[in-house]
Structures are given as structure tokens and as C-alpha cells.
Design an enzyme around this catalytic site. Structure first.
Site, PDB file in Angstrom:
ATOM      1  N   ILE A 166       1.039  -1.121   0.218  1.00 16.01           N
ATOM      2  CA  ILE A 166      -0.023   0.153   0.432  1.00 16.01           C
ATOM      3  C   ILE A 166       0.405   0.810  -0.800  1.00 16.01           C
ATOM      4  CG2 ILE A 166      -1.651  -1.006   1.179  1.00 16.01           C
ATOM      5  CD1 ILE A 166      -1.236  -0.076   3.835  1.00 16.01           C
ATOM      6  N   ASP A 167       0.130   2.243  -0.550  1.00 14.70           N
ATOM      7  CA  ASP A 167       1.378   3.674  -0.770  1.00 14.70           C
ATOM      8  C   ASP A 167       1.623   3.911   0.196  1.00 14.70           C
ATOM      9  OD1 ASP A 167       0.883   3.620  -3.664  1.00 14.70           O
ATOM     10  OD2 ASP A 167      -1.222   4.765  -3.209  1.00 14.70           O
ATOM     11  N   LYS A 168       2.736   5.178   0.860  1.00 12.04           N
ATOM     12  CA  LYS A 168       3.136   5.244   1.932  1.00 12.04           C
ATOM     13  C   LYS A 168       2.632   6.109   2.756  1.00 12.04           C
ATOM     14  CE  LYS A 168       6.740   9.251   3.209  1.00 12.04           C
ATOM     15  NZ  LYS A 168       7.733  10.010   2.356  1.00 12.04           N
TER      16      LYS A 168
END
Length: 356
Positions: A166-168
Site C-alpha cells: 500500500i502507498d506510503k
């Protein structure tokens, strides 16, 4: 089709911009691609732009003009036409960064763990895996530390570790495989879309309907390679993607929604919501840090800015994760609460709505 001899790093564009004049010193190989036998003739700058996610065509042209793009051992200019079986190498004037994953003592919120896997609740702001610009301080560095006393777990072995990402600046649940068998099994579940993943998000705008389905291929935006773009489902551009959504709360100018992934593409929810006119609240890359709904009074502008300060990221949380245990066959389901920054943001909108 292009065959990669080795993994290609997601090189930052600055790596190419920093290129010095040819002959300024020793060159080091950063990238190698063997062109497929069926590859059609195409300019090498276009060919490489399609392969390097974080580098623009202009940057690649600069690198080629400086003598850093080689074909079959010789430097070529950006107008060179690639041929089948060409060996393309990117040669830069500094050694390739050591991508060895080192164990780092970083706290982890472990929701579940056994001999085969770990489920982790990732906080917003934590990069999942070392990459361009983030070689330390990532979740996988923390996992390496947590499992440092388990001889069978090698964080540098691609057959174990992260099953998905998942994104930062997205918070929420991730599964990490401790064994090759677990990673293969879980990876197949993600590939077959049999896992259960539910996200919560605050998005701009008020929906007409209570629930819906978004279908549209996702590919990298040709104008901004750090952003994804949505294309028609019947096009040959990008990868098929489907997101289902349901409105949970309405606040007039923004809506709190539940999103269920049928597929799992890069930035899928962020790109799909942007595509239907409901960018993620606070999502700078997709325009969510602009005031997209509401009046333009100074008090409302100040209110929105205070909202951005409460949750200085895209308001997106991977709340639930479900899969079949790769060893026991048991159905596993995990849920994590909405994090504090998003909860405070929602409460602020609830109070505003109740005061109207």
C-alpha cells in the site's frame, strides 16, 4: 514484450539529470534490458520511458546525449531504433546503490503472527519497501529486524516477504509471508482476486447514488509518471481494474466511503475516485489538496486548511484484509480501526454538519 535479465530499479529522474559529460570517469551499470525477439522498431528514448516508471522521456534523452545509454556495449543517441536481441544498458557515473535490505529497529504494529505469516497495521508515512529515494526506514527494514533471529527468513530473498503493498501515505493492513510456500499461496490468492480488501476513504463531493462500481484500465499518466491515469475498459492501454464503493456518511462537500477492490492496481482507489470526479481528500498527487467543493469564504478556506493539518495525507485507510491461511486452510479476517488522524478529520466534518 521485453525480457528483463535482472530486476529494474525504479530510478529517480534526478539520476539521469545528474549525468556528467561522457568520459568524465568510470561508468557503472545500473540497468540491463534484453530486447525481445518480436520487438518492433521504436526509438530508444520512447522504449526506455515505458520501462522506467520515474523517468521522463526528456531525462532519458539527456542521459543518451551525455553517453550514458549503451546498446551492445556502445553509447547511442536518443533517436537510435531498438532492434530484437539488443542489449540495452544504462551506465551512470557513480556506483549503483546497494539495495541490500538491512534490519532496522523500527516499531511495528503486529496484528497477527505465526510461523508462516505476519499481518501488520502500517501507519501513514511509512514506506513499505526500499526504493528510489527511500533506502532505509521502511516497513520491510522493520520486518527484517523483527525476524532477525529466524535463520530461515532472509529479507533479501524475493521468495519471502511482502505479498502486496500500500502507498506510503495510506494506512492499514498488510500481509508478510515468512516462507516461500506461504508467499506463493498468498500471491496466488491475490492474483485470483479471492482475498478480501476493504478500504475507508474521505473523498471530495457528494454522490448522487449510495453505491456504485468503477471500471477503467489503469496505466501510468504519460504527463506525470508518478501518477496513474484511467483509460476505457475496452482499450489496450493499462491493466483492467474494478473498484466497488458505498457511501457511509455524507457531509455535503465531502463523503466518507467504503471501497472494495476487485483488482489491485497501483493507486487504484486514488485514480478511480479522481476519474469519477471525487478525488481523495488531502491527496496532493491527484488534486485533493485543492478546495474542490464549497464556497470561497475566508472562514471556509481556513476550515479546510485546518482539516488538511489534522490529516496531512490522502484520507485512505486499508481497514480490512481477508484470506485463506496458506498452511492451515483457515479463513482469516482482520480489521483495524480508523487511525487517529482520519478519525479526527471525520469528527471535524460531523461537528460542522451538526452545527448547520
Amino acid at each position: 514484450m521485453t525480457e528483463y535479465i535482472e530486476d529494474i530499479d525504479e530510478l529517480e529522474g534526478d539520476d539521469l539529470l545528474d549525468a556528467q559529460e561522457e568520459g568524465s570517469g568510470e561508468l557503472y551499470e545500473h540497468l540491463k534490458i534484453v530486447v525481445d525477439k518480436g520487438q518492433e522498431s521504436v526509438r530508444i528514448d520512447k522504449f526506455m520511458t515505458d520501462k522506467l516508471q520515474h523517468s521522463s522521456r526528456n531525462r532519458i534523452q539527456k542521459a543518451a546525449d551525455a553517453g550514458f545509454v549503451h546498446v551492445n556495449g556502445q553509447p547511442v543517441k536518443s533517436n537510435y531504433k531498438v532492434r530484437p536481441d539488443d542489449i540495452i544498458t544504462l551506465m551512470l557515473d557513480r556506483p549503483k546503490h546497494d539495495n541490500t535490505i538491512e534490519a532496522e529497529d523500527i516499531p511495528l504494529d503486529i496484528v497477527y503472527e505465526d510461523d508462516y505469516l505476519m499481518v501488520i497495521n502500517k501507519p501513514a508515512g511509512l514506506v513499505v519497501h526500499p526504493g528510489a529515494g527511500n533506502f532505509h526506514g521502511t516497513l520491510i527494514n522493520a520486518v527484517a529486524w523483527h525476524l532477525r533471529n529466524i535463520p530461515s527468513f532472509d529479507p533479501n530473498d524475493p521468495e519471502v516477504g511482502l505479498v502486496h503493498r500500500i502507498d506510503k501515505d495510506t494506512s492499514g493492513l498488510l500481509v508478510v509471508a515468512k516462507t516461500p510456500e506461504a508467499k506463493r499461496n498468498l500471491g496466488l490468492q491475490f492474483f485470483k482476486k479471492s482475498t478480501q480488501r476493504q478500504y475507508n476513504a474521505l473523498v471530495w463531493g457528494n454522490f448522487v447514488e449510495d453505491e456504485g462500481r468503477i471500471e477503467g484500465n489503469i496505466a501510468r499518466d504519460p504527463k506525470d509518471r508518478l501518477r496513474m491515469c484511467v483509460f476505457p475498459p475496452d482499450s489496450e492501454i493499462g491493466k483492467h481494474a474494478v473498484t466497488h464503493y458505498k457511501v457511509l456518511e455524507r457531509f455535503g462537500y465531502v463523503s466518507f466511503v467504503e471501497c472494495i477492490l476487485e483488482t489491485g492496481r497501483t493507486h487504484q482507489i486514488r485514480a478511480h475516485m479522481k476519474h469519477i470526479g471525487h478525488p481523495m481528500f488531502g491527496d496532493e498527487r491527484y488534486g485533493g489538496t485543492e478546495i474542490l467543493r464549497g464556497d470561497r469564504t475566508s472562514s471556509y478556506k481556513a476550515y479546510i486548511q485546518n482539516c488538511f493539518k489534522l490529516c496531512p495525507r490522502q484520507a485512505l485507510h486499508a481497514r480490512t484484509l481477508g484470506f485463506i491461511h496458506p498452511h492451515t486452510g483457515e479463513e482469516m479476517n482482520f480489521t483495524t480501526p480508523i487511525p487517529q488522524d482520519m478519525e479526527q478529520l471525520l469528527e471535524k466534518w460531523r461537528k460542522r454538519l451538526s452545527a448547520e
